[in-house]
Design an enzyme around this catalytic site. Structure first.
Site, PDB file in Angstrom:
ATOM      1  N   ASP A   1      22.722  68.357  12.699  1.00 38.76           N
ATOM      2  CA  ASP A   1      23.640  67.322  12.216  1.00 38.76           C
ATOM      3  C   ASP A   1      22.957  66.500  11.114  1.00 38.76           C
ATOM      4  O   ASP A   1      21.948  65.842  11.360  1.00 38.76           O
ATOM      5  CB  ASP A   1      23.997  66.433  13.412  1.00 38.76           C
ATOM      6  CG  ASP A   1      25.025  65.380  13.061  1.00 38.76           C
ATOM      7  OD1 ASP A   1      25.371  65.260  11.870  1.00 38.76           O
ATOM      8  OD2 ASP A   1      25.473  64.692  13.991  1.00 38.76           O
TER       9      ASP A   1
ATOM     10  N   CYS B   1      32.344  71.389  14.678  1.00 39.26           N
ATOM     11  CA  CYS B   1      31.178  70.516  14.829  1.00 39.26           C
ATOM     12  C   CYS B   1      31.635  69.253  15.555  1.00 39.26           C
ATOM     13  O   CYS B   1      32.658  69.283  16.257  1.00 39.26           O
ATOM     14  CB  CYS B   1      30.499  70.239  13.488  1.00 39.26           C
ATOM     15  SG  CYS B   1      31.526  69.399  12.260  1.00 39.26           S
TER      16      CYS B   1
ATOM     17  N   ASN C   1      33.686  66.934  12.094  1.00 39.76           N
ATOM     18  CA  ASN C   1      34.466  67.715  11.120  1.00 39.76           C
ATOM     19  C   ASN C   1      34.474  67.073   9.727  1.00 39.76           C
ATOM     20  O   ASN C   1      35.465  67.158   9.004  1.00 39.76           O
ATOM     21  CB  ASN C   1      35.893  67.964  11.623  1.00 39.76           C
ATOM     22  CG  ASN C   1      36.691  68.988  10.818  1.00 39.76           C
ATOM     23  OD1 ASN C   1      37.900  68.868  10.674  1.00 39.76           O
ATOM     24  ND2 ASN C   1      36.042  69.986  10.283  1.00 39.76           N
TER      25      ASN C   1
ATOM     26  N   CYS D   1      31.020  67.054   8.102  1.00 40.71           N
ATOM     27  CA  CYS D   1      29.764  67.537   7.502  1.00 40.71           C
ATOM     28  C   CYS D   1      29.612  69.054   7.672  1.00 40.71           C
ATOM     29  O   CYS D   1      29.905  69.814   6.756  1.00 40.71           O
ATOM     30  CB  CYS D   1      28.556  66.818   8.097  1.00 40.71           C
ATOM     31  SG  CYS D   1      28.595  65.022   7.889  1.00 40.71           S
ATOM     32  N   ARG D   2      29.168  69.493   8.846  1.00 38.49           N
ATOM     33  CA  ARG D   2      28.778  70.894   9.002  1.00 38.49           C
ATOM     34  C   ARG D   2      29.955  71.873   8.990  1.00 38.49           C
ATOM     35  O   ARG D   2      29.910  72.890   8.287  1.00 38.49           O
ATOM     36  CB  ARG D   2      27.967  71.068  10.297  1.00 38.49           C
ATOM     37  CG  ARG D   2      26.630  70.357  10.249  1.00 38.49           C
ATOM     38  CD  ARG D   2      26.033  70.226  11.629  1.00 38.49           C
ATOM     39  NE  ARG D   2      26.816  69.306  12.454  1.00 38.49           N
ATOM     40  CZ  ARG D   2      26.601  69.093  13.745  1.00 38.49           C
ATOM     41  NH1 ARG D   2      25.628  69.756  14.355  1.00 38.49           N
ATOM     42  NH2 ARG D   2      27.338  68.234  14.415  1.00 38.49           N
ATOM     43  N   SER D   3      31.000  71.605   9.787  1.00 37.04           N
ATOM     44  CA  SER D   3      32.066  72.621   9.885  1.00 37.04           C
ATOM     45  C   SER D   3      32.886  72.752   8.597  1.00 37.04           C
ATOM     46  O   SER D   3      33.234  73.881   8.226  1.00 37.04           O
ATOM     47  CB  SER D   3      32.939  72.425  11.126  1.00 37.04           C
ATOM     48  OG  SER D   3      33.588  71.181  11.136  1.00 37.04           O
TER      49      SER D   3
HETATM   50  P1  4NP Z   1      29.459  66.658  11.680  1.00 44.62           P
HETATM   51  O1  4NP Z   1      28.574  65.336  11.474  1.00 44.62           O
HETATM   52  O2  4NP Z   1      29.637  66.819  13.183  1.00 44.62           O
HETATM   53  O3  4NP Z   1      28.613  67.738  11.102  1.00 44.62           O
HETATM   54  O4  4NP Z   1      30.754  66.426  10.949  1.00 44.62           O
HETATM   55  C1  4NP Z   1      28.921  64.091  11.996  1.00 44.62           C
HETATM   56  C2  4NP Z   1      29.895  63.335  11.381  1.00 44.62           C
HETATM   57  C3  4NP Z   1      30.217  62.082  11.864  1.00 44.62           C
HETATM   58  C4  4NP Z   1      29.553  61.585  12.973  1.00 44.62           C
HETATM   59  C5  4NP Z   1      28.570  62.347  13.587  1.00 44.62           C
HETATM   60  C6  4NP Z   1      28.263  63.602  13.107  1.00 44.62           C
HETATM   61  N1  4NP Z   1      29.860  60.290  13.455  1.00 44.62           N
HETATM   62  O5  4NP Z   1      29.185  59.846  14.397  1.00 44.62           O
HETATM   63  O6  4NP Z   1      30.773  59.634  12.923  1.00 44.62           O
END
Ligand code: 4NP
Length: 157
Positions: A128, A11, A14, A16-18
């Site tokens: 996201d 993702c 790294n 949240c989703r992955s």
């Molecule tokens: P992920 O979500 O890609 O599912 O881990 C996010 C985590 C952090 C951020 C954006 C999306 N960020 O902007 O810090």
């Protein structure tokens, strides 16, 4: 002996989703006694959260389903592209970012939108949840569990 199937969830951050998807698939393969057949990891296209545990909201949603997440965030590397058999991305931005790192057709063939394995054949994007509420994290957890089942079906295990 058959080699392990190597799966990398990808993702943006790294956290949240992955890692949620990694936990869901690991949990499922453990239930099916298939741990020895898989190597499962996750990473982000960005390194914003290098070394961090998953977001507390991600961990909470996973814990509710009996899944304890301990993965530490890391950024995708060029080596990952060759090493893993399946590069499972969460949205179109991840897809574009990963595909832009290679000219190798064999690598490109390994990139899938993880949401394409959902059982209802709905939107193949895992959205996201980072700037959303806890409900969005719950929905991600449900979706990645459903997609994990679909992915194992796709592999025929
Ligand atoms: P992920 O979500 O890609 O599912 O881990 C996010 C985590 C952090 C951020 C954006 C999306 N960020 O902007 O810090």
């Amino acid at each position: 002996m058959k080699e392990k199937t190597k799966v990398l969830f990808i993702c943006l951050g790294n956290i949240c989703r992955s890692p949620a998807a990694q936990g869901a698939l690991e949990n499922l393969v453990k239930q099916k006694n298939l741990n020895h057949s898989f190597e499962i990891d996750s990473c982000g296209t960005a390194g914003y959260h290098d070394g961090d545990l998953p977001d507390p909201r991600t961990r909470k949603a996973a814990e509710k389903r009996g899944i304890h997440l301990t993965h530490k965030s890391r950024k995708l590397t060029i080596k990952d592209l060759k090493y893993f058999d399946y590069l499972l991305v969460m949205d179109e931005n991840n897809f574009r970012d990963v595909i832009s790192l290679t000219n190798d057709a064999k690598v490109k063939e390994k990139i899938y939108l993880f949401g394409q394995f959902r059982s209802d054949q709905g939107d193949p994007i895992v959205p996201d949840p980072y700037y959303k509420n806890e409900t969005a994290f719950e929905k991600v957890q449900d979706l990645v569990e459903d997609c994990s089942l679909g992915f194992l079906n796709f592999l025929g295990v």
